[in-house]
Design a protein around this motif. Structure first.
Motif, PDB file in Angstrom:
ATOM      1  N   PHE C  28       0.896  -1.176  -0.047  1.00 50.39           N
ATOM      2  CA  PHE C  28      -0.053   0.043   0.260  1.00 50.39           C
ATOM      3  C   PHE C  28       0.935   1.333  -0.092  1.00 50.39           C
ATOM      4  O   PHE C  28       0.269   2.410   0.357  1.00 50.39           O
ATOM      5  N   SER C  29       1.929   1.186  -0.346  1.00 53.61           N
ATOM      6  CA  SER C  29       3.160   2.358  -0.355  1.00 53.61           C
ATOM      7  C   SER C  29       2.996   2.662  -1.986  1.00 53.61           C
ATOM      8  O   SER C  29       2.735   1.915  -2.700  1.00 53.61           O
ATOM      9  N   ARG C  30       3.772   3.901  -2.252  1.00 50.24           N
ATOM     10  CA  ARG C  30       4.050   4.239  -3.543  1.00 50.24           C
ATOM     11  C   ARG C  30       4.853   3.459  -4.360  1.00 50.24           C
ATOM     12  O   ARG C  30       5.643   2.656  -3.705  1.00 50.24           O
ATOM     13  N   THR C  31       4.517   3.029  -5.559  1.00 52.46           N
ATOM     14  CA  THR C  31       5.494   2.306  -6.433  1.00 52.46           C
ATOM     15  C   THR C  31       6.573   3.350  -6.648  1.00 52.46           C
ATOM     16  O   THR C  31       6.421   4.305  -6.919  1.00 52.46           O
ATOM     17  N   HIS C  32       7.647   2.625  -6.976  1.00 52.64           N
ATOM     18  CA  HIS C  32       8.937   3.160  -7.318  1.00 52.64           C
ATOM     19  C   HIS C  32       9.087   3.275  -9.072  1.00 52.64           C
ATOM     20  O   HIS C  32      10.044   3.745  -9.338  1.00 52.64           O
TER      21      HIS C  32
END
Lengths: 173, 317, 159
Positions: C28-32
């Motif tokens: 659920f964190s930002r994609t890199h």
């Protein structure tokens, strides 16, 4: 409609019967060990189908679970530990080979004779499974216990055989 | 024998086929998407909305490819193996209750049916490994067989625990018996053991010894291509669905839940388990085969046995 | 012994849960990553891509006056510079500036040796090409305005 159901029943019974027989033949006659194994699986599933047609899906499923799922898998495990053996084909028959033919045939004949006085019905009735449990823990408790003791002995025997061999390999630990 | 209804059977089979293929499409997409997000990637994005049709495109590509059998392969076994792997699914799906009335075949022994037919998957894997005349395939098949011996007994004991609590082998009865409280809360240990067992049963990471990519190329399906490969794929994801459906029925009360219609609750719960399995796969590293055997024989078996005995004693009192 | 066994199981389960917490957080964190051909990453200041010529702020022509220092310094001999004086100018201006990127090792000696800081590292990381020529003869002048008319440049590169 009733006639149709009878036809379907007889047809599927015939198919299962043919499958069992074909599996048995394959299991005995195949040259390749894995084909023999496959024949056995086919025959055992066929036997399960026969149980189902004879009105006991419970026994049929137990047959699939225990024989196909456990026994055959254990045999397969043994097979996979062998070398690529079993391709030498059939050995010529000896008189001893008659024993596994005559013995089950006699048993089958005796069973059929014992059951011959029972009345015949068209399509078997489905049985109530819980009766199996009540009988196993009631009327047939003693044979049931004897069988479980036998199995326990087999397990203990297998473990001790494995342990003895390991002990021999590892010296005297 | 009296209740043969041809129309009912045909509709159910069509429905099951629909579920098998739709489930595979969805779960593969979910898996790739989850994998991507867990590794800070996007996952498939190109085909359809957020790549939801990617699996369909891959499937069409696979179907159009040729199935090449190796020179010394046992062709009969080679062709038979994917069929053996996939076909039992259609029967195993029959007793699964999507609601109290929505099931293909009502039977008293539904639980046994599903578990017995679930075992045939291993047979397909073994035949595939043996038939393809490939050392990696053979090793993969052997490992699958070794695995089944280790997890089947704990699995059956866990199932038996639930059966003696509900007093029935019928999936419908078991789900109905949890009207008040889910068995997941009464039997947390059985629940955990069962979750480990379904991961083992479906040959998924961290227990995907049969197809360990880093050691065995692709394990039992190394030599498979085209349609046969996609049949193995379908089978794997369908077994996941069946195992999750069983978990839903046995531990999460089946289709029962407030507000939403019953089949939707059921599918939601099944997909919770499917997501759990995907989550495991992208979190845990693969265990070694001896570690897996240790887990099966030394941890799962005693725990499930003790749990079973305690349950039996408590019920008897 | 039995407490050890139980302790091991509980500890193992705990560590499994810890691992699962890590992955679900990551989910659920930002994609890199970005969707590449449509989106590009903003690269850091000190990213060292292939070299490019710096335009002069006033004219937009290359700062380079074709001294050839870079070509001489280059350990892989992958820079070709030719230049001449445009009409009415004091300094020369490059007519040909080719980089053989197949040989370049991105050492940066050319950037350091340039007396007027006319060469710098680009931030172009999207280097796909169908021909070897796209890389073995990268025309660094093509992105900049030229003090020469187009036919002059063509004549030079032909000769």
């Amino acid at each position: 409609m009733d006639n149709f159901i009878f036809k379907v029943y007889y047809l599927s019974f015939a198919i299962v019967l043919a499958q069992t027989a074909a599996g048995g033949v394959l299991a005995v006659a195949a040259k390749n060990l894995i084909h023999c194994f496959l024949g056995m699986v086919v025959a055992l599933i066929g036997v399960a189908g026969l149980y189902y047609h004879l009105g006991s899906p419970f026994i049929a499923l137990m047959q699939v679970m225990i024989y196909v799922g456990a026994v055959c898998v254990a045999i397969a495990f043994g097979l996979s530990l062998t070398r690529k053996a079993g391709e030498e084909g059939l050995k010529p028959l000896t008189p001893i080979a008659l024993i596994p033919v005559v013995l089950p045939a006699g048993m089958l004949a005796a069973t059929l004779k014992g059951l011959s006085h029972l009345e015949k019905t068209g399509i078997p009735r489905k049985l109530d499974e819980s009766a199996i449990g009540w009988h196993l823990l009631g009327k047939y408790l003693f044979p049931f216990e004897i069988i479980s003791v036998l199995l326990t002995m087999a397990v203990i025997g297998a473990v001790s055989v494995a342990l003895i061999r390991r002990r021999e390999q590892n010296g005297n630990i | 024998m009296k209740d043969i209804n041809l129309l009912h059977i045909i509709i159910s089979l069509l429905g099951i086929m629909g579920i098998v293929s739709l489930n595979a499409v969805l779960v593969v997409w979910l898996e790739r998407k989850t994998a991507g997000r867990m590794q800070f990637r996007h996952g498939p994005m190109e085909v359809g909305f957020h790549g939801i049709l990617q699996t369909l495109a891959d499937g069409i590509k696979l179907v159009s490819k040729q199935l090449v059998a190796p020179n010394h392969a046992d062709t009969a076994l080679f062709i038979l193996a994917p069929v053996v792997s996939l076909v039992p699914i259609f029967v195993a799906m029959m007793p699964i209750p999507f609601s109290s009335t929505m099931l293909a075949h009502e039977t008293d022994t539904g639980l046994l049916l599903v578990i017995a037919l679930g075992l045939l998957n291993t047979l397909g894997i073994l035949l595939a490994g043996w038939g393809s005349d490939n050392k990696y395939g053979l090793l993969g098949g052997t490992r699958a067989v070794g695995q089944i011996l280790a997890y089947k007994i704990p699995l059956l004991l866990t199932v038996l625990t639930i059966v003696i609590m509900a007093g029935s082998f019928s999936l419908r009865e078991i789900a109905l018996a949890q009207h008040g409280i889910w068995y997941a809360f009464i039997q947390p240990i059985a629940f955990l053991v069962y979750i480990v067992c379904i991961v083992l049963e479906t040959n998924r990471s961290p227990f995907d010894m049969a197809e360990a990519e880093s050691e065995l190329v692709a394990g039992f399906h190394t030599e498979y291509s085209g349609m046969a490969f996609s049949m193995f794929f379908l089978a794997e994801y369908s077994y996941m669905f069946v195992a999750s459906a069983l978990a839903t029925v046995m531990f999460l009360g089946g289709w029962q839940g407030p507000f939403l219609p019953a089949p939707i609750w059921f599918v939601l719960k099944v997909y919770f388990f499917l997501f759990l399995m995907i989550w495991f796969r992208w979190t845990f590293p693969r265990v070694r085969i001896d570690q897996m055997l240790m887990l099966g024989w030394k941890v799962l078996l005693p725990i499930s046995l003790i749990n079973f005995l305690i349950t039996a004693v408590v019920l008897a009192l | 012994m039995i407490t050890n066994y139980v302790h091991e199981i509980v500890k193992g389960t705990g560590s499994l849960l810890a691992g699962m917490k890590v992955t679900i957080k990551a989910m659920f964190s930002r994609t890199h990553t970005v969707q590449w051909p449509r989106q590009y990453l903003v690269l850091p200041e000190r990213f060292r891509g292939h070299i490019e010529l710096v335009p002069a702020k006033t004219t937009g022509f290359p700062k380079c006056f074709a001294c050839g220092n870079c070509a001489r310094t280059c350990p892989s001999k992958c820079i070709t510079v030719k230049g001449k004086k445009p009409e009415g100018a004091k300094k020369k201006s490059p007519t040909v500036f080719l980089l053989d990127f197949t040989k370049c090792s991105l050492c940066g000696l050319c950037v350091e040796s340039c007396p007027v800081k006319a060469i710098t590292f680009s931030k172009d990381y999207s280097l796909a090409g169908a021909l070897k020529d796209d890389f073995s003869n990268m025309d660094l002048l093509s992105k900049l305005a030229s003090p020469f008319s187009s036919h002059v440049k063509k004549e030079e590169s032909d000769g």
